[in-house]
Design a protein around this motif. Structure first.
Motif, PDB file in Angstrom:
ATOM      1  N   PRO A  53       0.816  -1.233   0.000  1.00 15.16           N
ATOM      2  CA  PRO A  53       0.000   0.000   0.000  1.00 15.16           C
ATOM      3  C   PRO A  53       0.839   1.269   0.000  1.00 15.16           C
ATOM      4  O   PRO A  53       0.443   2.274  -0.605  1.00 15.16           O
ATOM      5  N   PHE A  54       2.001   1.237   0.650  1.00 13.70           N
ATOM      6  CA  PHE A  54       2.840   2.434   0.660  1.00 13.70           C
ATOM      7  C   PHE A  54       3.427   2.721  -0.720  1.00 13.70           C
ATOM      8  O   PHE A  54       3.456   3.873  -1.161  1.00 13.70           O
ATOM      9  N   PHE A  55       3.902   1.675  -1.409  1.00 18.20           N
ATOM     10  CA  PHE A  55       4.440   1.899  -2.751  1.00 18.20           C
ATOM     11  C   PHE A  55       3.334   2.322  -3.717  1.00 18.20           C
ATOM     12  O   PHE A  55       3.561   3.131  -4.617  1.00 18.20           O
ATOM     13  N   ILE A  56       2.132   1.765  -3.548  1.00 15.94           N
ATOM     14  CA  ILE A  56       1.001   2.196  -4.377  1.00 15.94           C
ATOM     15  C   ILE A  56       0.700   3.672  -4.132  1.00 15.94           C
ATOM     16  O   ILE A  56       0.493   4.455  -5.070  1.00 15.94           O
ATOM     17  N   LEU A  57       0.677   4.064  -2.868  1.00 16.56           N
ATOM     18  CA  LEU A  57       0.412   5.463  -2.514  1.00 16.56           C
ATOM     19  C   LEU A  57       1.500   6.373  -3.058  1.00 16.56           C
ATOM     20  O   LEU A  57       1.212   7.448  -3.604  1.00 16.56           O
ATOM     21  N   ALA A  58       2.757   5.950  -2.930  1.00 23.59           N
ATOM     22  CA  ALA A  58       3.863   6.758  -3.456  1.00 23.59           C
ATOM     23  C   ALA A  58       3.734   6.926  -4.964  1.00 23.59           C
ATOM     24  O   ALA A  58       3.947   8.027  -5.505  1.00 23.59           O
ATOM     25  N   GLY A  59       3.371   5.845  -5.659  1.00 22.89           N
ATOM     26  CA  GLY A  59       3.193   5.919  -7.103  1.00 22.89           C
ATOM     27  C   GLY A  59       2.070   6.853  -7.502  1.00 22.89           C
ATOM     28  O   GLY A  59       2.200   7.634  -8.456  1.00 22.89           O
ATOM     29  N   PRO A  87      16.161  15.758  -7.719  1.00 24.38           N
ATOM     30  CA  PRO A  87      15.314  15.444  -6.558  1.00 24.38           C
ATOM     31  C   PRO A  87      14.393  14.242  -6.794  1.00 24.38           C
ATOM     32  O   PRO A  87      14.177  13.436  -5.891  1.00 24.38           O
ATOM     33  N   SER A  88      13.853  14.128  -8.020  1.00 25.11           N
ATOM     34  CA  SER A  88      12.990  12.982  -8.328  1.00 25.11           C
ATOM     35  C   SER A  88      13.797  11.697  -8.380  1.00 25.11           C
ATOM     36  O   SER A  88      13.376  10.658  -7.848  1.00 25.11           O
ATOM     37  N   LEU A  89      14.958  11.744  -9.020  1.00 26.85           N
ATOM     38  CA  LEU A  89      15.790  10.548  -9.152  1.00 26.85           C
ATOM     39  C   LEU A  89      16.382  10.118  -7.820  1.00 26.85           C
ATOM     40  O   LEU A  89      16.706   8.938  -7.634  1.00 26.85           O
ATOM     41  N   LEU A  90      16.524  11.058  -6.896  1.00 27.96           N
ATOM     42  CA  LEU A  90      17.078  10.719  -5.586  1.00 27.96           C
ATOM     43  C   LEU A  90      16.211   9.720  -4.826  1.00 27.96           C
ATOM     44  O   LEU A  90      16.697   9.011  -3.948  1.00 27.96           O
ATOM     45  N   LEU A  91      14.932   9.667  -5.178  1.00 29.23           N
ATOM     46  CA  LEU A  91      14.047   8.721  -4.500  1.00 29.23           C
ATOM     47  C   LEU A  91      14.535   7.292  -4.690  1.00 29.23           C
ATOM     48  O   LEU A  91      14.474   6.472  -3.769  1.00 29.23           O
ATOM     49  N   ILE A 150       9.016   5.608   3.614  1.00 30.49           N
ATOM     50  CA  ILE A 150       9.884   6.744   3.329  1.00 30.49           C
ATOM     51  C   ILE A 150       9.614   7.281   1.926  1.00 30.49           C
ATOM     52  O   ILE A 150       9.624   8.495   1.692  1.00 30.49           O
ATOM     53  N   ALA A 151       9.331   6.375   0.982  1.00 30.09           N
ATOM     54  CA  ALA A 151       9.014   6.794  -0.384  1.00 30.09           C
ATOM     55  C   ALA A 151       7.767   7.667  -0.410  1.00 30.09           C
ATOM     56  O   ALA A 151       7.696   8.647  -1.160  1.00 30.09           O
ATOM     57  N   VAL A 152       6.769   7.329   0.399  1.00 24.40           N
ATOM     58  CA  VAL A 152       5.538   8.120   0.462  1.00 24.40           C
ATOM     59  C   VAL A 152       5.840   9.518   0.983  1.00 24.40           C
ATOM     60  O   VAL A 152       5.403  10.530   0.396  1.00 24.40           O
ATOM     61  N   VAL A 153       6.571   9.597   2.079  1.00 19.53           N
ATOM     62  CA  VAL A 153       6.884  10.902   2.681  1.00 19.53           C
ATOM     63  C   VAL A 153       7.694  11.757   1.708  1.00 19.53           C
ATOM     64  O   VAL A 153       7.395  12.943   1.495  1.00 19.53           O
ATOM     65  N   TYR A 154       8.700  11.148   1.081  1.00 13.68           N
ATOM     66  CA  TYR A 154       9.559  11.893   0.154  1.00 13.68           C
ATOM     67  C   TYR A 154       8.758  12.383  -1.051  1.00 13.68           C
ATOM     68  O   TYR A 154       8.872  13.541  -1.458  1.00 13.68           O
ATOM     69  N   ALA A 155       7.928  11.490  -1.629  1.00 12.15           N
ATOM     70  CA  ALA A 155       7.135  11.860  -2.806  1.00 12.15           C
ATOM     71  C   ALA A 155       6.146  12.979  -2.470  1.00 12.15           C
ATOM     72  O   ALA A 155       5.939  13.901  -3.269  1.00 12.15           O
ATOM     73  N   ALA A 156       5.538  12.899  -1.282  1.00  8.87           N
ATOM     74  CA  ALA A 156       4.575  13.922  -0.874  1.00  8.87           C
ATOM     75  C   ALA A 156       5.267  15.274  -0.692  1.00  8.87           C
ATOM     76  O   ALA A 156       4.781  16.313  -1.177  1.00  8.87           O
TER      77      ALA A 156
END
Length: 434
Positions: A67-73, A226-230, A251-257
């Motif tokens: 769910p976190f990777f889905i949300l990040a996407g 910044p995007s590639l740093l994820l 962490i991916a969700v927080v960073y993407a948000a």
């Protein structure tokens, strides 16, 4: 005929019948499994066991990553990250034939590596670069075919939800090892599409004459960093042992948000809708995983994996032919079944056969994901195919004439990945993950 064989036949026949009548895949799996268990056990035991398996199947710490990777996407899909990746890809594609199509492939690889979703890549990148291709006079069917053919790379280049599901079902297979094993096969897939797109584009006269200056290229990459740093943060943190894949997904969700808010391409009022859509997707996947756990238990109880293994090994003891037969079965299955239930059903069947023939479980996981990724671009259940055609504003029938040659390229990649284990196992071995 033993009772176990009879029950196995009942389960398989019911599953096929339910699917033929259009019953949702999760319900079909659950009903066929429940009926088969009632044939084997007293009703109260069958119901209790089914409930236990339903809970146990979805009660996994590693599954929280999905769910976190889905949300990040979904956040990235709406957060202006796609256009920056497209700009970076345009610089990388340079003046190659059909440069915008090449840009589409590279951008899908980058976006897939960040979001882990082929469908999200097809929608985000296709929706961004499609209008640019129309302005340059590209045929919409050609553009859509390239977008569709390259979008599934996100299922191979980490993070990948299909690999997380496989790791959960397989038991002792490391998610980190699977993530690293997917890089080279994913790059092979992407490069194959780029080569064919370049050849086709040259024949159609799509030759790029625009030259990108060094200053423009540098500015583009600085904006895209910044995007590639994820990718670096999530994958690097997992490999470095700083956090697990599940923690990395959060962490991916927080960073993407934060990144999307920084770009001001997403509003706080958009977040509830994005979260709700992610929850719906997560609910569907988790529901299927829980119900498939019932089927896995029923199959093990009836000995279906052993029966399939005996049948396959009875045909031939040549490991190369067995691997080819397995690929053919998985390719057919992928045309009418989504990747998640297919992994849950066929991993317990094929994994023991392949490991018995000397195939590393990580290698098998990549072969399985590769096969099922092909199913996402083939009718009748090809989610990426439908998404790409909808975004491109074309019909499936018109796209197929351009898409068929890409299937041949993808099939060559599948054979390479299947029969050359080092393609999948090199990076995990070098990093000490095997």
């Amino acid at each position: 005929m033993s009772v176990a064989v009879q029950v196995a036949i009942v389960m398989v026949v019911l599953l096929v019948v339910f699917l033929a009548f259009g019953v949702p895949i999760g319900v079909s799996i659950g009903l066929s499994s429940a009926v088969s268990m009632m044939c084997m056990l007293p009703d109260h035991i069958a119901f209790t066991t089914s409930a236990q398996r339903l809970f146990a199947g979805s009660n996994s710490f590693s599954l929280i990553a999905i769910p976190f990777f889905i949300l990040a996407g979904n956040i990235m899909n709406n957060g202006g990250i796609a256009i920056r990746l497209v700009n970076c890809a345009k610089v990388l594609s340079g003046r190659m034939p059909a440069a915008l199509a090449q840009t589409n492939v590279v951008a899908n690889m980058l976006f897939g590596a960040i979001s882990g979703s082929g469908a999200a890549a097809a929608a985000a990148i296709g929706g961004t670069i499609g209008p640019l291709e129309k302005e340059e006079g590209y045929d919409s069917d050609f553009s859509t075919a390239v977008n569709v053919a390259s979008a599934p790379v996100g299922m191979l280049i980490p993070p990948s939800n299909t690999m997380i599901v496989f790791s959960t079902v397989a038991g002792s297979v490391s998610v980190s090892a699977l993530f690293m094993a997917g890089y080279i096969p994913g790059i092979i897939w992407g490069l194959g599409i780029m080569i064919l797109a370049g050849i086709t584009g040259r024949k159609l006269g799509y030759q790029n004459t625009e030259k990108v200056t060094f200053s423009v290229a540098l500015k583009t990459f600085l904006e895209g960093i910044p995007s590639l740093l994820l990718i670096v943060i999530v994958i690097g943190g997992i490999l470095g042992g700083i956090f697990t894949a599940t923690e990395g997904s959060a962490i991916a969700v927080v960073y993407a948000a934060l990144l999307s808010l920084f770009y001001r391409s997403i509003k706080l009022s958009d977040i509830p809708k994005i979260v709700a859509n992610s929850a719906k997707m997560t609910g569907t996947i988790t529901f299927m995983i829980g119900l498939s756990s019932i089927m896995s238990w029923a199959m093990a109880f009836t000995g279906i994996p052993d029966m399939v293994a005996e049948a396959v090994l009875g045909l031939t003891d040549n490991r190369f032919l067995i691997f080819l037969l397995m690929n053919l079965i998985l390719l057919v299955v992928g045309t009418f079944m989504d990747a998640t239930p297919a992994i849950l059903i066929f991993t317990p069947i094929f994994l023991p056969i392949c490991t018995g023939l000397g195939m590393n479980p990580v290698h098998f996981g990549i072969v399985l994901c590769y096969n099922l990724a092909v199913g996402t671009i083939t009718p009748p259940v090809g989610t990426i195919l439908f998404t790409g055609c909808k975004v491109g504003g074309v019909t499936i029938e018109s796209v197929m004439k351009y898409l068929l040659p890409y299937f041949a390229v993808i099939a060559v990649g599948l054979l390479l990945v299947t029969y050359i284990p080092v393609i999948s196992l090199l990076l995990p071995s070098l990093l000490g993950l095997l």
